[in-house]
Design a protein around this motif. Structure first.
Motif, PDB file in Angstrom:
ATOM      1  N   LEU A 138       0.953  -1.214   0.070  1.00 53.43           N
ATOM      2  CA  LEU A 138      -0.009  -0.022  -0.132  1.00 53.43           C
ATOM      3  C   LEU A 138       0.855   1.246  -0.314  1.00 53.43           C
ATOM      4  CD1 LEU A 138      -2.491  -0.785   2.465  1.00 53.43           C
ATOM      5  CD2 LEU A 138      -2.903  -1.127   0.212  1.00 53.43           C
ATOM      6  N   GLN A 139       0.280   2.242  -0.570  1.00 52.11           N
ATOM      7  CA  GLN A 139       0.855   3.589  -0.588  1.00 52.11           C
ATOM      8  C   GLN A 139       0.858   4.263   0.779  1.00 52.11           C
ATOM      9  OE1 GLN A 139      -1.367   5.238  -3.950  1.00 52.11           O
ATOM     10  NE2 GLN A 139       0.553   5.685  -4.788  1.00 52.11           N
ATOM     11  N   VAL A 140       1.803   5.037   1.041  1.00 50.07           N
ATOM     12  CA  VAL A 140       1.962   5.761   2.538  1.00 50.07           C
ATOM     13  C   VAL A 140       0.835   6.913   2.428  1.00 50.07           C
ATOM     14  CG1 VAL A 140       3.359   7.022   3.811  1.00 50.07           C
ATOM     15  CG2 VAL A 140       4.592   5.073   2.514  1.00 50.07           C
ATOM     16  N   ALA A 141       0.210   6.888   3.484  1.00 47.25           N
ATOM     17  CA  ALA A 141      -0.963   8.051   3.541  1.00 47.25           C
ATOM     18  C   ALA A 141      -0.362   9.213   3.834  1.00 47.25           C
ATOM     19  CB  ALA A 141      -1.646   7.607   4.911  1.00 47.25           C
ATOM     20  N   THR A 142      -1.072  10.310   3.076  1.00 51.35           N
ATOM     21  CA  THR A 142      -0.739  11.759   3.068  1.00 51.35           C
ATOM     22  C   THR A 142      -1.891  12.389   3.947  1.00 51.35           C
ATOM     23  OG1 THR A 142      -1.483  12.025   0.915  1.00 51.35           O
ATOM     24  CG2 THR A 142       0.701  11.612   1.305  1.00 51.35           C
ATOM     25  N   PHE A 143      -3.177  12.081   3.764  1.00 48.81           N
ATOM     26  CA  PHE A 143      -4.443  12.582   4.393  1.00 48.81           C
ATOM     27  C   PHE A 143      -5.463  11.567   4.416  1.00 48.81           C
ATOM     28  CE2 PHE A 143      -8.708  14.104   3.566  1.00 48.81           C
ATOM     29  CZ  PHE A 143      -8.846  15.318   4.296  1.00 48.81           C
ATOM     30  N   SER A 144      -6.094  11.883   5.619  1.00 44.77           N
ATOM     31  CA  SER A 144      -7.200  10.989   6.369  1.00 44.77           C
ATOM     32  C   SER A 144      -8.388  11.921   6.890  1.00 44.77           C
ATOM     33  CB  SER A 144      -6.894   9.713   7.092  1.00 44.77           C
ATOM     34  OG  SER A 144      -6.432  10.357   8.138  1.00 44.77           O
ATOM     35  N   LYS A 145      -9.617  11.368   6.743  1.00 47.19           N
ATOM     36  CA  LYS A 145     -10.820  12.124   7.146  1.00 47.19           C
ATOM     37  C   LYS A 145     -11.618  11.155   7.950  1.00 47.19           C
ATOM     38  CE  LYS A 145     -14.099  15.787   5.957  1.00 47.19           C
ATOM     39  NZ  LYS A 145     -14.633  16.485   5.031  1.00 47.19           N
ATOM     40  N   PHE A 146     -11.959  11.749   9.052  1.00 45.23           N
ATOM     41  CA  PHE A 146     -12.979  10.656  10.098  1.00 45.23           C
ATOM     42  C   PHE A 146     -13.990  11.417  10.449  1.00 45.23           C
ATOM     43  CE2 PHE A 146      -8.341   9.664  10.571  1.00 45.23           C
ATOM     44  CZ  PHE A 146      -8.473   8.109  10.500  1.00 45.23           C
ATOM     45  N   GLN A 147     -14.836  10.617  10.808  1.00 48.37           N
ATOM     46  CA  GLN A 147     -16.464  11.060  11.371  1.00 48.37           C
ATOM     47  C   GLN A 147     -16.826  10.210  12.496  1.00 48.37           C
ATOM     48  OE1 GLN A 147     -19.872  10.323   8.959  1.00 48.37           O
ATOM     49  NE2 GLN A 147     -20.897  12.241   9.742  1.00 48.37           N
ATOM     50  N   PRO A 148     -16.857  10.716  13.621  1.00 50.19           N
ATOM     51  CA  PRO A 148     -17.048   9.903  14.944  1.00 50.19           C
ATOM     52  C   PRO A 148     -18.704   9.613  14.646  1.00 50.19           C
ATOM     53  CG  PRO A 148     -16.162  12.031  15.413  1.00 50.19           C
ATOM     54  CD  PRO A 148     -16.318  12.193  13.832  1.00 50.19           C
ATOM     55  N   HIS A 149     -18.970   8.467  15.372  1.00 46.84           N
ATOM     56  CA  HIS A 149     -20.400   8.027  15.453  1.00 46.84           C
ATOM     57  C   HIS A 149     -21.100   8.607  16.562  1.00 46.84           C
ATOM     58  CE1 HIS A 149     -20.532   4.449  12.435  1.00 46.84           C
ATOM     59  NE2 HIS A 149     -19.869   5.300  11.632  1.00 46.84           N
ATOM     60  N   SER A 150     -20.501   9.225  17.352  1.00 53.97           N
ATOM     61  CA  SER A 150     -21.316   9.798  18.513  1.00 53.97           C
ATOM     62  C   SER A 150     -20.876  11.303  18.799  1.00 53.97           C
ATOM     63  CB  SER A 150     -21.159   8.869  19.837  1.00 53.97           C
ATOM     64  OG  SER A 150     -21.593   9.312  21.022  1.00 53.97           O
ATOM     65  N   THR A 151     -21.542  11.988  19.522  1.00 57.81           N
ATOM     66  CA  THR A 151     -21.253  13.248  19.830  1.00 57.81           C
ATOM     67  C   THR A 151     -20.424  13.535  21.021  1.00 57.81           C
ATOM     68  OG1 THR A 151     -23.371  13.791  21.016  1.00 57.81           O
ATOM     69  CG2 THR A 151     -23.185  14.609  18.538  1.00 57.81           C
ATOM     70  N   ASP A 152     -20.369  12.332  21.786  1.00 59.40           N
ATOM     71  CA  ASP A 152     -19.355  12.099  22.992  1.00 59.40           C
ATOM     72  C   ASP A 152     -17.918  12.438  22.570  1.00 59.40           C
ATOM     73  OD1 ASP A 152     -21.833  11.616  24.386  1.00 59.40           O
ATOM     74  OD2 ASP A 152     -21.441   9.576  24.172  1.00 59.40           O
ATOM     75  N   PHE A 153     -17.503  12.319  21.405  1.00 59.90           N
ATOM     76  CA  PHE A 153     -16.216  12.328  21.078  1.00 59.90           C
ATOM     77  C   PHE A 153     -15.696  13.886  20.939  1.00 59.90           C
ATOM     78  CE2 PHE A 153     -12.801  12.572  17.702  1.00 59.90           C
ATOM     79  CZ  PHE A 153     -11.981  11.784  18.117  1.00 59.90           C
TER      80      PHE A 153
END
Length: 314
Positions: free
Chosen positions: A115-130
């Motif tokens: 796999l290629q080395v990561a340069t960017f990622s985007k996450f979305q929490p499944h709970s507002t507790d985050f």
């Protein structure tokens, strides 16, 4: 193709890829002591024979694998933590089995990939507790140290302060599956699922004129008084004796402190002067005079006589 007990192993001619099928189980089914460290990351446990095959094939490091559930047409990627599983079996974190729609004992296809080395990622929490976490990026960065790669669409689980948070991988660059070992990756967060922004207050209309605006400003910039009592408790003698009757009811001193409220309707470039509010300095003088009168009254209320501790000779 070579056939072993419980699994098959393929060595294509002229290639260096590794492909094998195992019966997969969750980490809780792993014999021996509880392995909570496996649940915290994105790595799997494979049998020792897999290490021998990977070594003979000279598979490049880090060893990364594509996991495929052919029955449900679901796939993901993972690294390997140890080669201590029983032959014909592999053990996965529970969240990974949930992503692949696997049950205990289902057949899982594992294939070595690069796999290629990561340069960017985007996450979305499944709970507002985050959102309650003070520094979510630092928490995520620390949790991703136990991961070897990320796959777009996966829902990973991280543990912080004895609580598990689920995050969906919305985007990865430069590909849909990337390696995050020794990489410089930018991280972004999407608003959590179920999060609603607070509705902004609509600005006051101009139809009311400047007079209404001045009244609003005076109400917003008014000075409120806050009553503070110096002491509300009760005293106790160290020697255990009861207090005298004169000490039972001690007056509590009360102070009035001015407290200013900012003008939330302030408009840049516009100054308003409200002369209906009494300055704080004048209010302080009145409070001082009232305090002086009270002190004079307390002084006049004492009519006792004094005694000398030194006896005079007659």
């Amino acid at each position: 193709m070579f056939h072993f007990s419980g699994f098959n192993m393929m060595f294509p001619d002229g290639g260096r890829s590794f492909q094998v099928t195992y019966k997969c189980f969750s980490v809780s089914m792993l014999p021996g002591n509880e392995r909570s460290d496996v649940e915290k990351g994105g790595k799997i446990i494979m049998p020792p024979s897999a290490l021998d095959s990977l070594t003979r094939l000279n598979v490049e490091y880090p060893m990364l694998f594509k996991l495929t559930n052919k029955k449900k047409s679901r796939s993901s990627h993972a690294g390997v933590l140890e080669f201590v599983a029983d032959e014909g079996k592999c053990y996965l974190p529970y969240w990974m089995m949930d992503n692949l729609l696997l049950e205990e004992g289902d057949i899982l296809n594992i294939e070595s990939v690069s796999l290629q080395v990561a340069t960017f990622s985007k996450f979305q929490p499944h709970s507002t507790d985050f959102l309650d976490i003070t520094n979510p990026k630092a928490v995520l960065e620390n949790a991703l140290r136990n991961f070897a790669c990320l796959t777009k669409g996966d829902v990973i689980a991280i543990k912080y302060n004895k609580k598990v948070y689920e995050l969906c991988v919305l985007e990865t660059r430069p590909g849909d599956a990337v390696s995050i070992i020794e990489c410089d990756m930018n991280v972004e967060f999407e608003a959590p699922v179920g999060y609603k922004e607070h509705s902004e207050q609509q600005p006051a209309t101009q139809s009311g004129g400047q007079a209404a605006g001045a009244n609003d400003a005076s109400a917003g910039g008014a000075v409120h008084e806050e009553l503070v009592e110096t002491f509300k408790g009760s005293g106790v003698r160290l020697d255990g004796k009861k207090k005298k009757d004169s000490q039972l009811e001690t007056p509590v001193l009360k102070k009035v402190l001015p407290r200013g409220v900012p003008d939330y309707d302030f408009q840049f470039g516009l100054l308003r002067f409200d002369r209906s509010i009494k300055p704080i300095s004048d209010r302080g003088q009145e409070d001082a005079e009232a305090t002086g009168e009270a002190a004079g009254a307390d002084a006049d209320s004492f009519h006792g006589t004094g005694f000398s501790m030194k006896k005079t000779r007659k």
